[in-house]
Design an enzyme around this catalytic site. Structure first.
Site, PDB file in Angstrom:
ATOM      1  CG  HIS A 412      22.046 -21.068   8.709  1.00 28.20           C
ATOM      2  ND1 HIS A 412      23.171 -21.454   9.399  1.00 28.20           N
ATOM      3  CD2 HIS A 412      22.456 -20.866   7.436  1.00 28.20           C
ATOM      4  CE1 HIS A 412      24.199 -21.504   8.586  1.00 28.20           C
ATOM      5  NE2 HIS A 412      23.806 -21.145   7.376  1.00 28.20           N
ATOM      6  CG  ASP A 416      28.166 -24.716  12.311  1.00 26.71           C
ATOM      7  OD1 ASP A 416      28.045 -25.960  12.219  1.00 26.71           O
ATOM      8  OD2 ASP A 416      28.900 -24.156  13.153  1.00 26.71           O
TER       9      ASP A 416
END
Length: 441
Positions: A412, A416
């Site tokens: 992350h 995304d």
């Protein structure tokens, strides 16, 4: 005459003790090796717990002997001084032959009286009855004068409770020391006699006695290192379901063609080729991330790793340059890697250089997973079991469909959720239209 008392258990480690009666019993006792059962005639002396001129008491260990079936500890029946050892460590000792000699003092006369009672009934031909009588007389001699400080009803090892179960003095002593009621212990000896091993099993029944300790294998050590590093990555998950009904039908039709080329065609080659197609459109998922330099390194080749179960644990070899391979070529390479993994003969080159990984848990079952990223990679795709489930068609009618659940984990820090979702849609397109995987390299 000679008389012997034998304690024997069903387990591997047993306690046994015996004595030899005679006119010398008041002074010197020649202590014979008793019959330890199962037809054993000779044993090897593994260890002596006493030496000449040592003082011994009843129930003290004298030595440990070993047969091809069990390890046995021999204990003393008398209080006295050891005057002679008949064997050295490593010697063969023979059942019925002298083991040690013990200089017995006062208590020797008491035991002699018990033995003489049996000698008076020497006309009894049944040897089992003789042994049982000896046990009874010796027990009465040893426990004569014992004072129980608790009331018979309250004491878990009272004389009242002793008389409820058959057991030798040594076993009764263990029960007393551990405050165990013999009536609570199931005996495995002759006529339900409670043996030492029965007491130990009773003590350990609430403990976990099946655990063992082993060192990590080389594969497990590598996994430990990789997974520890993976936990430092902030990962997010994404799951979806894909209708692969057409793929199931297409693969069934293509199996015969693949077998003629000597290839076992599973669903995995299709998954590998489809994800390679998707990675071409979303290359960030096929990259590595240098957090110190804050740089993303894009890989222009797709070395797709596949988790394979091996005798030593989970291995992740990779199919090199998937973007340039056909379905049949991918299948052939997978066969090679699986064969080598089963033989633990994968080369370092087979295991190195992966850029993306598929965790194919579906071949073992399961409808969902949470795969863990393999650093320095930034994403991993979990493939679960294909299920036959009801679905609605365009007209609203319920129809059977083959449904595949996929689960993503992605770094992350640089990826995304939208990117993963869009990549999944491309992956879905190729699985929903498998023929395009053959026509478009």
């Amino acid at each position: 005459m000679a008389a012997r008392v034998l304690l024997r258990t069903a387990g591997k480690h047993v306690k046994t003790r015996g004595f030899h009666s005679g006119h010398q019993l008041g002074k010197l006792v020649q202590y014979n090796l008793t019959d330890i059962g199962e037809g054993i005639k000779e044993v090897t002396v593994r260890n002596w717990f006493v030496k000449e001129n040592d003082e011994v008491k009843q129930f003290d260990d004298i030595c440990e002997v070993e047969s091809d079936k069990a390890t046995v500890s021999i204990t003393s029946r008398f209080d006295g001084k050891v005057t002679k050892l008949h064997y050295q460590v490593g010697d063969l000792a023979f059942v019925g032959k002298p083991l040690v000699e013990i200089d017995v003092e006062d208590d020797g006369r008491e035991v002699e009286e018990s033995v003489n009672k049996v000698e008076e009934t020497d006309k009894v031909k049944d040897p089992v009855k003789i042994v049982d009588e000896v046990v009874k007389n010796v027990e009465e001699t040893i426990f004569e004068g014992v004072v129980v400080t608790e009331s018979p009803e309250e004491s878990p090892y009272s004389e009242k409770n002793w008389n409820k179960s058959l057991a030798t003095p040594a076993v009764r002593r263990i029960a007393m020391e551990n405050k165990i009621k013999l009536s609570d212990v199931k005996g495995t000896g002759k006529n339900g006699r409670v043996m030492k091993e029965d007491i130990l099993a009773y003590l350990n029944q609430s403990k976990d006695t099946t655990t063992t300790k082993t060192s990590l294998t080389t594969v497990q050590k590598a996994m430990n290192k990789t997974m520890t590093a993976a936990l430092k990555i902030p990962q997010f998950g994404f799951s979806d379901q894909i209708d692969v009904t057409r793929l199931v039908r297409f693969r069934k039709e293509a199996k015969d063609f693949a077998e003629k080329k000597g290839v076992k065609l599973t669903f995995l080659p299709f998954f590998i080729k489809a994800i390679s197609k998707a990675l071409l459109q979303y290359p960030v998922l096929n990259s590595t991330f240098d957090s110190e330099k804050e740089e993303i390194v894009y890989k222009h080749f797709h070395n797709v790793g596949v988790a394979i179960d091996s005798p030593s644990g989970l291995l992740v070899p990779n199919v090199k340059n998937v973007e340039g391979l056909s379905i049949i070529e991918i299948a052939r390479e997978l066969d090679r890697l699986k064969d080598l993994a089963g033989k633990m003969k994968l080369s370092p080159a087979d295991l190195a250089g992966g850029t993306f990984t598929i965790s194919n848990i579906g071949n073992l079952g399961g409808t969902g997973s949470s795969p863990v990223i393999l650093p320095p990679q930034v994403a991993i795709l979990g493939i679960c079991q294909i299920q036959r489930l009801p679905r609605f068609d365009t007209s609203g009618a319920v129809v059977p469909a083959d449904i595949l659940t996929v689960s993503w984990s992605a770094d992350h820090r640089i990826i995304d959720g939208a990117t993963v979702a869009r990549c999944t849609e491309v992956f879905r397109h190729y699985l929903h239209n498998p023929s395009t995987l053959l026509l478009d390299l």
